[in-house]
Write a protein that holds these residues in place. Structure first.
Motif: not given
Ligand code: PMV
Length: 342
Positions: A25-30, A158-162, A217-221
């Protein structure tokens, strides 16, 4: 030898839109894993080659190329597959023509059957455990399918806060959440049934040269970081603000890609307006999200189920194709079956 699993669909709250390499993925998802929208699959493995597939007992030769493509993509992890014939019997709890994507539930159910068989023949797979391996294979089938391997809230990317969130496989959301999010209702309003005019695969590809790609992509993080506070504190107002923004951003990205396209229908917008008006007047926390199609997912806490369902039946149903909707809720994830019930 035969293995059988049922696996649910899921609905993203923070959307995966855009990918690279092998379905990363280009950005994280939940997402919330659902309960009633699910696929049940049985695979009979025998020595040989080739694939057969039935849906609800009917042969579906037209599905074979997609399954073969998937098996080729996972062959490097499971080379044993090259000397087996797979007879796949599958069934969806929701009608095939409902416009509900069956790829998340279908690909995860099939992956779970394959990983269980691999375990039975003592094949040592690369991932740390059964579910991680199943999530990796599901991801190689359809990105969002990687999240259907677990119940409740699931993060992929992946995302820095998780810590532990990663691009290869999904993880169960690791932190305590406010009880309001435990049995959340998701009523899927069927605005449009049948095939979508633009596939998700084509939509993801349009993100490669999208003018807003890096901002998105930065908004998704950023949203992943924000939603963690919301989930912990039960901040329903911000939950609604953020998840509706995500849904409209997804469609905004489609409308601003080149070529541009619109998957929402007039009734999608009517429903959104009705939901916002209902919320203004009743002050009840009922909201919407969308996937890559015209259908609307109506979200509300289980505590207001009666009022939420009454609003849907009295007001929103008129915008649904043939008055159709599926009343679902957050579920507990896939189940291994001992019998493939007909
Ligand atoms: O799994 P795919 O390739 O069908 O992509 C799904 C993308 C969305 O449903 C729009 C968002 C998501 O995160 O599920």
């Amino acid at each position: 030898m035969t293995t059988s699993w049922e696996s649910p669909s899921n609905i993203a709250l923070i959307k995966y839109w855009g990918k690279r390499d092998t379905q990363l993925p280009s950005n994280p998802s939940i997402s919330f894993t659902l309960s009633k929208c699910k696929t049940t699959t049985e695979v009979h493995f025998s020595e040989g080659t080739g694939v057969n597939i039935t849906l609800d007992g009917t042969d579906k030769p037209e599905f074979i190329p997609k399954i073969e493509g998937f098996l080729e993509r996972i062959m490097h992890r499971h080379p044993w597959l090259s000397s087996y014939n797979l007879q796949i019997k599958t069934r969806n709890s929701f009608p095939h023509s409902s416009g509900i994507a069956s790829s998340a539930s279908g690909m995860s159910a099939l992956s779970l059957c394959i990983v269980e068989f691999a375990q039975k023949i003592d094949f040592k797979f690369d991932a740390l455990n059964f579910y991680q391996e199943a999530s990796i294979l599901s991801r190689l089938g359809s990105g969002s399918a990687s999240r259907s391997i677990y119940g409740g809230l699931v993060v992929w990317g992946g995302t820095p806060t998780l810590e532990n969130a990663n691009d290869e496989y999904a993880i169960e959301y690791p932190h305590i959440i406010d009880p309001i999010f435990k049995n959340y209702c998701d009523v899927v309003l069927l605005v449009e049934v049948g095939e979508k005019s633009v596939s998700s695969t084509a939509g993801h590809a349009l993100m490669d040269n999208h003018p807003f790609r890096s901002q998105r992509f930065s908004q998704a993080h950023q949203h992943l970081s924000e939603i963690q506070k919301i989930l912990k504190t039960g901040d329903i107002e911000n939950f609604i603000r953020l998840t509706e923004l995500e849904a409209l951003t997804l469609h905004g990205l489609m409308m601003s890609s080149s070529p541009s396209y619109i998957l929402m229908k007039p009734n999608t917008l009517k429903i959104i307006e009705e939901i916002r008006e209902f919320r203004r007047e009743s002050k009840l926390p009922l909201s919407f999200t969308l996937d890559a199609g015209a259908n609307v997912h109506v979200l509300f806490p289980a505590a207001m189920k009666e009022k939420g369902m009454a609003f849907i039946k009295n007001t929103l149903i008129q915008y649904c194709k043939e008055n159709r909707f599926i009343a679902d809720h957050v579920g507990s994830g896939p189940k291994r079956l001992t019998n493939f019930e007909k």
